[in-house]
Write an enzyme that holds these catalytic residues in place. Structure first.
Site, PDB file in Angstrom:
ATOM      1  N   ILE A 152       1.055  -8.867  19.978  1.00  0.00           N
ATOM      2  CA  ILE A 152       2.135  -9.284  19.082  1.00  0.00           C
ATOM      3  C   ILE A 152       3.501  -9.139  19.754  1.00  0.00           C
ATOM      4  CG2 ILE A 152       3.326  -8.685  16.921  1.00  0.00           C
ATOM      5  CD1 ILE A 152       0.470  -7.839  15.902  1.00  0.00           C
ATOM      6  N   HIS A 158       0.812  -1.211   0.000  1.00  0.00           N
ATOM      7  CA  HIS A 158       0.000   0.000   0.000  1.00  0.00           C
ATOM      8  C   HIS A 158       0.846   1.262   0.000  1.00  0.00           C
ATOM      9  CE1 HIS A 158      -3.349  -2.676   1.892  1.00  0.00           C
ATOM     10  NE2 HIS A 158      -3.259  -2.814   0.587  1.00  0.00           N
TER      11      HIS A 158
END
Length: 255
Positions: free
Chosen positions: A245, A127
């Protein structure tokens, strides 16, 4: 499929996968950057709820929309500009340096993988990147400091390219803008040739990017999903970890 929210259990399962990786790929989404102070885009309070981006066609067609797009980008600078790589970024950079990752595919536009030490040739930015700008006509690169100076000196008028007079836009991909063909091809090659595919911090709802874990799984890779929330592909995965995470990678690498 194995699921687990307990950090010790999840870290042990992830460590077992990491120890056997030889030609693996990491695929990262906004969740890897939230501990760096960058809110994600789609959840309540995310960046898009406060600064909805201007679509590509509107940016192209309207000087007013170009100016508004840059006003919104500069409004994000406190969140994006001051961010530093988190534990997840550093963990992946380490795995890459050790030769256990062959590349990283990212949906993120924040530049934090590069800041963690990942070289451009090992990173695929699906992106684009919001930390600099390019001319939409000739491709010339411009740093944000130059864009902001031109914007402010022109009384909030979006700058044009000095080389060709084309519109200058953030290098991030906008809604309606074609996906970068080279990046898509590189991501496809990595996904189709890996032994382990680590999907980290992505909701896996944005296509065509969400197709890469499916491609990897169909090609025979072990699919691991690490994300706080469940995803549509959890049933396809060999290991699903719903946990922070940074916590789970830090614990897994410590083992």
């Amino acid at each position: 499929m194995t699921t687990g929210d307990d950090i010790k259990t999840s870290a042990a399962a992830l460590a077992a996968v990491l120890s056997g990786m030889r030609a693996s790929v990491a695929f990262t989404g906004a969740g890897i950057s939230t501990e760096c102070g960058i809110p994600d885009f789609r959840s309540p309070g995310g960046l898009w709820t406060r600064n909805r981006p201007i679509d590509y066609q509107s940016f192209r067609a309207s000087p007013e929309m170009r100016a508004e797009a840059w006003r919104r980008r500069f409004a994000l600078e406190p969140a994006l500009g001051g961010a530093r790589p988190g534990r997840g970024h550093r963990a992946l950079a380490g795995l890459l340096a050790q030769g256990r990752l062959q590349g990283i595919i990212t949906q993120n536009i924040d530049g934090l993988h590069q800041a963690s030490g990942v070289p451009d040739e090992r990173l695929v930015e699906l992106h684009g990147n919001s930390t600099y700008a390019t001319c939409l006509d000739c491709g010339a690169r411009y740093e944000l400091g130059w864009v902001r100076a031109q914007f402010e000196e022109g009384q909030e008028r979006a700058p044009d390219c000095p080389a060709c007079a084309g519109p200058v836009k953030s290098a991030a991909i906008s809604f309606g803008q074609p996906m970068p063909a080279e990046a898509m091809a590189r991501a496809g090659a990595l996904s189709g040739g890996c032994d382990v595919f680590l999907a980290i911090g992505s909701s896996l709802v944005v296509w065509p990017a969400a197709g890469f874990p499916v491609q990897a799984k169909r090609a025979g890779a072990t699919l691991v999903i690490v994300n706080r929330e469940s995803t549509e592909f959890d049933d396809l995965a060999d290991l699903v970890i719903n946990a922070d995470i940074g916590d789970v990678f830090e614990a897994a690498l410590a083992r």
